[in-house]
Design a protein around this motif. Structure first.
Motif, PDB file in Angstrom:
ATOM      1  N   GLU A   1       1.180  -0.662   0.045  1.00 19.35           N
ATOM      2  CA  GLU A   1       0.116   0.036   0.033  1.00 19.35           C
ATOM      3  C   GLU A   1       0.598   1.483   0.241  1.00 19.35           C
ATOM      4  N   THR A   2       0.105   1.883  -0.818  1.00 19.04           N
ATOM      5  CA  THR A   2       0.997   3.328  -1.030  1.00 19.04           C
ATOM      6  C   THR A   2       0.779   4.418   0.015  1.00 19.04           C
ATOM      7  N   VAL A   3       1.113   4.933   0.840  1.00 24.98           N
ATOM      8  CA  VAL A   3       0.534   5.662   1.569  1.00 24.98           C
ATOM      9  C   VAL A   3       1.681   7.425   1.381  1.00 24.98           C
ATOM     10  N   THR A   4       0.590   8.604   1.977  1.00 26.52           N
ATOM     11  CA  THR A   4       0.932   9.916   2.173  1.00 26.52           C
ATOM     12  C   THR A   4       1.223   9.547   3.742  1.00 26.52           C
ATOM     13  N   LEU A   5       2.455  10.357   4.322  1.00 31.30           N
ATOM     14  CA  LEU A   5       2.275  10.192   5.993  1.00 31.30           C
ATOM     15  C   LEU A   5       1.725  12.019   6.048  1.00 31.30           C
ATOM     16  N   PRO A   6       1.675  12.288   7.593  1.00 37.51           N
ATOM     17  CA  PRO A   6       1.637  13.362   7.931  1.00 37.51           C
ATOM     18  C   PRO A   6       2.383  14.061   8.190  1.00 37.51           C
ATOM     19  N   ASP A   7       2.723  15.413   7.984  1.00 41.13           N
ATOM     20  CA  ASP A   7       4.477  16.136   8.180  1.00 41.13           C
ATOM     21  C   ASP A   7       5.130  15.957   8.982  1.00 41.13           C
ATOM     22  N   GLU A   8       3.724  15.784  10.348  1.00 42.97           N
ATOM     23  CA  GLU A   8       5.613  16.028  11.483  1.00 42.97           C
ATOM     24  C   GLU A   8       6.365  13.668  11.305  1.00 42.97           C
ATOM     25  N   ALA A   9       5.558  13.017  10.332  1.00 38.36           N
ATOM     26  CA  ALA A   9       6.092  11.775  10.900  1.00 38.36           C
ATOM     27  C   ALA A   9       7.707  11.496  10.402  1.00 38.36           C
TER      28      ALA A   9
END
Length: 215
Positions: free
Chosen positions: A199-207
């Protein structure tokens, strides 16, 4: 008002934790920020810790633990992380809800109870966030690591640790199926995009500044 011993333990634990996953000693301003205290309050306490030979500090310089300070810090860290692990494993707490509970209990439980918890849990090596739990002799083991924000596109690694400072981020990552032990491939940094379990996911900026993976 918190007992003086608990205040000292909080300072030592915070100083120790600052250098666990990066090499630079903590500055007084960073320590004040981490403890959410006024700089003047921290300055006075650091003077007391230095007088007690628990920290080394020169005026306007960074703060480091002495051998005795480090030993005391490790003992607190061990209690904190074992309690977090016990709360998740035995008391059905979620990983985003254990930090504040452990902050209170770490100053209250006896060494006898701590040893019983350690034995009950099978002497775990890591807490629910991936932080190493020192053994009774103060030893820890950890793989080589890189902060996710510093990992180049194409880097593949296993999540070793996720900072527990932001409970909302922990919940967001859980929704993204990213946890300690997840295998990630960095696809892009801006925005931070990873592939995990096909799965391809975009993580929160602070991750990126909160996740460490194998190097």
């Amino acid at each position: 008002m918190r007992p003086p011993a608990a205040v000292v333990e909080d300072y030592l634990k915070t100083i120790y934790s600052h250098t666990e996953w990066q090499p630079d000693d903590i500055t007084p301003s960073q320590l004040a920020s981490r403890l959410d205290l006024a700089p003047s309050t921290v300055t006075e306490m650091v003077k007391k810790l230095a007088a007690a030979k628990l920290v080394s500090h020169k005026r306007y310089g960074s703060i480091s633990l002495t051998a005795e300070g480090r030993a005391q810090a490790i003992a607190v860290v061990r209690r904190h992380r074992l309690i977090e692990t016990w709360l998740v494993t035995e008391m059905s707490y979620t990983w985003d809800a254990v930090h504040d509970e452990a902050e209170v209990l770490e100053h209250a439980i006896s060494d006898r109870l701590l040893d019983a918890i350690d034995a009950r849990l099978g002497q775990p090596a890591h807490d629910p966030h991936g932080d190493p739990i020192p053994d009774a002799a103060g030893r820890t083991a950890r793989e080589e690591f890189v902060l996710l924000a510093n990992a180049a596109a194409g880097h593949v690694g296993t999540v070793l640790r996720i900072s527990d400072r932001d409970p909302e981020l922990l919940r967001d990552l859980e929704r993204c199926a990213v946890n300690v032990g997840s295998r990630l491939r960095v696809d892009a940094q801006h925005p931070l995009t990873v592939s995990a379990d096909a799965e391809t996911v975009t993580l929160p900026d602070e991750a990126g500044a909160s996740i460490w993976v194998t190097a």
